[in-house]
Design an enzyme around this catalytic site. Structure first.
Site, short mmCIF file in Angstrom:
data_model
loop_
_atom_site.label_atom_id
_atom_site.label_comp_id
_atom_site.label_asym_id
_atom_site.label_seq_id
_atom_site.Cartn_x
_atom_site.Cartn_y
_atom_site.Cartn_z
N ARG A 184 0.84 -1.19 0.00
CA ARG A 184 0.00 0.00 0.00
C ARG A 184 0.88 1.24 0.00
O ARG A 184 1.97 1.24 0.61
CB ARG A 184 -0.88 0.03 1.26
CG ARG A 184 -2.06 -0.92 1.23
CD ARG A 184 -3.11 -0.52 0.21
NE ARG A 184 -4.25 -1.42 0.20
CZ ARG A 184 -4.39 -2.44 -0.64
NH1 ARG A 184 -3.47 -2.70 -1.55
NH2 ARG A 184 -5.48 -3.20 -0.60
N HIS A 190 -0.98 0.10 -9.70
CA HIS A 190 -1.72 -0.74 -8.72
C HIS A 190 -2.38 -1.95 -9.40
O HIS A 190 -3.59 -2.14 -9.32
CB HIS A 190 -2.77 0.07 -7.95
CG HIS A 190 -3.25 -0.65 -6.71
ND1 HIS A 190 -3.67 -0.01 -5.57
CD2 HIS A 190 -3.35 -1.98 -6.43
CE1 HIS A 190 -4.02 -0.90 -4.65
NE2 HIS A 190 -3.84 -2.12 -5.16
P1 NDP Z 1 -1.75 -11.58 5.11
O1 NDP Z 1 -2.67 -11.05 6.16
O2 NDP Z 1 -1.90 -13.00 4.69
O3 NDP Z 1 -0.24 -11.41 5.58
C1 NDP Z 1 0.22 -10.28 6.23
C2 NDP Z 1 1.64 -10.52 6.70
O4 NDP Z 1 2.16 -9.30 7.26
C3 NDP Z 1 1.72 -11.57 7.82
O5 NDP Z 1 2.87 -12.36 7.68
C4 NDP Z 1 1.83 -10.72 9.09
O6 NDP Z 1 2.52 -11.34 10.16
C5 NDP Z 1 2.66 -9.55 8.57
N1 NDP Z 1 2.48 -8.38 9.42
C6 NDP Z 1 1.34 -7.70 9.71
N2 NDP Z 1 1.58 -6.70 10.57
C7 NDP Z 1 2.90 -6.74 10.83
C8 NDP Z 1 3.76 -5.98 11.67
N3 NDP Z 1 3.30 -4.97 12.42
N4 NDP Z 1 5.07 -6.32 11.72
C9 NDP Z 1 5.54 -7.36 10.99
N5 NDP Z 1 4.79 -8.13 10.17
C10 NDP Z 1 3.48 -7.82 10.11
O7 NDP Z 1 -1.87 -10.59 3.86
P2 NDP Z 1 -1.65 -10.95 2.31
O8 NDP Z 1 -0.34 -11.60 2.17
O9 NDP Z 1 -2.84 -11.63 1.76
O10 NDP Z 1 -1.63 -9.47 1.68
C11 NDP Z 1 -0.68 -8.50 2.07
C12 NDP Z 1 -1.01 -7.15 1.49
O11 NDP Z 1 -0.70 -7.10 0.12
C13 NDP Z 1 -2.48 -6.74 1.53
O12 NDP Z 1 -2.86 -6.28 2.80
C14 NDP Z 1 -2.55 -5.66 0.48
O13 NDP Z 1 -2.32 -4.41 1.06
C15 NDP Z 1 -1.40 -5.99 -0.47
N6 NDP Z 1 -1.89 -6.39 -1.80
C16 NDP Z 1 -1.56 -5.60 -2.88
C17 NDP Z 1 -1.95 -5.95 -4.14
C18 NDP Z 1 -1.55 -5.14 -5.32
O14 NDP Z 1 -2.02 -5.38 -6.43
N7 NDP Z 1 -0.65 -4.20 -5.16
C19 NDP Z 1 -2.77 -7.15 -4.40
C20 NDP Z 1 -3.05 -7.91 -3.20
C21 NDP Z 1 -2.63 -7.51 -1.97
P3 NDP Z 1 1.94 -12.67 10.87
O15 NDP Z 1 2.07 -13.76 9.84
O16 NDP Z 1 2.83 -12.86 12.02
O17 NDP Z 1 0.50 -12.37 11.21
C1 OXD Z 2 -5.70 -6.06 -2.89
C2 OXD Z 2 -5.31 -5.14 -3.96
O1 OXD Z 2 -5.56 -5.71 -1.71
O2 OXD Z 2 -5.61 -5.44 -5.14
O3 OXD Z 2 -6.14 -7.18 -3.21
O4 OXD Z 2 -4.68 -4.12 -3.70
#
Ligand code: NDP
Ligand code: OXD
Length: 311
Positions: free
Chosen positions: A226, A274
């Site tokens: 993001r 994006h």
């Molecule tokens: P998940 O919820 O599966 O994974 C999030 C990860 O981040 C977990 O490993 C979590 O740790 C870690 N995390 C969260 N907070 C912290 C913190 N404070 N410190 C350290 N690690 C942290 O999310 P996804 O993998 O499904 O998606 C991740 C992000 O990707 C989405 O939220 C979205 O913003 C972005 N995205 C962007 C897209 C694009 O097209 N640009 C498309 C899809 C997603 P833990 O495992 O310990 O909980």
């Molecule tokens: C998502 C994205 O969060 O597309 O899936 O950004």
């Protein structure tokens, strides 16, 4: 209960979503939102960003499905019902697309393709060397659904992969770090940094000057999470100083990125609009229908957002 799913999102893809539900889950009464429509009895909603007042009008809401993996925009809406489960998107096509993007961009930065471009632009046959993948360290912030899958693909390509998450992880051939205390150690050897964190109060602005200073000089940054993770002015300063040599950004604080934004003209800063990965309506329709069926059978939902954690 009527299985009405109100579609309140992503305008231009309405047709694709409508077709997907008709083909894959005809038992769901999929209804794109139209102004003036009575939505007081709608039990399910599929949303990305919702018009003001809409949440309050859905008086019988049982589940909110996010169209994307990240639900930061939905959570930031003060009108979002607090007592209705919010389910984020997890589907294999979204994961596959992100793995493809991360691999593409890591290879691009690993091979420093801009050096080849510069030579070609001057019609110069310039020797170009690069380390073997096992001599290149890639660090992934966020080892969730997307980060863990991207890490596994990079491991397959032979890179040294490290990951950072909130809780400890054990992933094959990934050196794992967790929590704020281990962040400096994670960063200290990361030559290509990939951000795949959710945007929460803990992670907003995490890609800042202090973090950049902890990376090896000349590191690359790839932000596919993001725009709110990045302090834009700090990246420009770090790039001007050579601390960050190159970056790829898919997400921005303001989207679309305004035409006069300095990022457009920063050398070795690559922009994608994006679209690192996009939810596939067909694959998602099947999963949403399954979740609704589970809910109606009294079973637990998957991928429900923990409102206190923010992801
Ligand atoms: P998940 O919820 O599966 O994974 C999030 C990860 O981040 C977990 O490993 C979590 O740790 C870690 N995390 C969260 N907070 C912290 C913190 N404070 N410190 C350290 N690690 C942290 O999310 P996804 O993998 O499904 O998606 C991740 C992000 O990707 C989405 O939220 C979205 O913003 C972005 N995205 C962007 C897209 C694009 O097209 N640009 C498309 C899809 C997603 P833990 O495992 O310990 O909980
Ligand atoms: C998502 C994205 O969060 O597309 O899936 O950004």
């Amino acid at each position: 209960m009527t299985r009405t799913l109100l579609f309140a999102g992503a305008g231009e893809r309405t047709e694709a979503w409508t077709r997907a539900f008709a083909e894959i889950a005809p038992e769901i009464d999929f209804r794109p939102y139209e102004p003036g429509q009575d939505i007081s009895n709608v039990p399910y909603c599929l949303a990305w960003r919702v018009a003001p007042g809409l949440w309050a009008a859905m008086k019988q809401l049982k589940i909110i499905f996010g169209i994307g993996a990240g639900v930061d925009r939905l959570l930031a809406d003060p009108g979002l019902p607090r007592d209705v489960p919010l389910v984020r998107m997890v589907e294999p096509e979204l994961t596959r697309g992100m793995v493809e993007y991360v691999l593409w961009q890591c290879l691009f930065h690993h091979r420093k393709v801009w050096e080849l471009e510069a030579a070609q632009n001057c019609a110069v046959w310039r020797p170009h060397t690069y380390p073997a993948p096992w001599d290149r360290t890639i660090g992934i912030m966020g080892l969730g659904e997307l980060g863990a899958a991207a890490a596994a693909k990079l491991v397959e390509f032979g890179f040294q992969v490290r990951g950072w998450s909130r809780s400890p992880k054990s992933l094959p051939k990934v050196t794992s770090f967790f929590g704020p205390d281990q962040l400096p150690a994670f960063l200290s050897k990361t030559e290509i940094l990939v951000c795949l964190l959710p945007l929460t109060s803990e992670t907003r602005g995490i890609l800042n000057a202090s973090l950049f200073a902890q990376l090896p000089r000349g590191a690359s940054l790839i932000n596919a999470a993001r725009g709110g993770h990045l302090v834009e002015a700090d990246l420009l300063a770090a790039m001007a100083a050579g601390q960050i040599n190159a970056a790829t950004l898919d997400v921005f604080e303001t989207e679309p990125l305004p035409p006069d934004h300095p990022f457009w003209s920063t050398e070795r800063l690559y922009i994608t609009p994006h679209n690192a990965s996009v939810t596939d309506p067909r694959s998602a329709a099947w999963r949403i229908a399954r979740q609704i069926a589970k809910f109606e059978a009294g079973e637990e939902l998957d991928n429900v957002i923990d409102r206190a954690r923010g992801y």
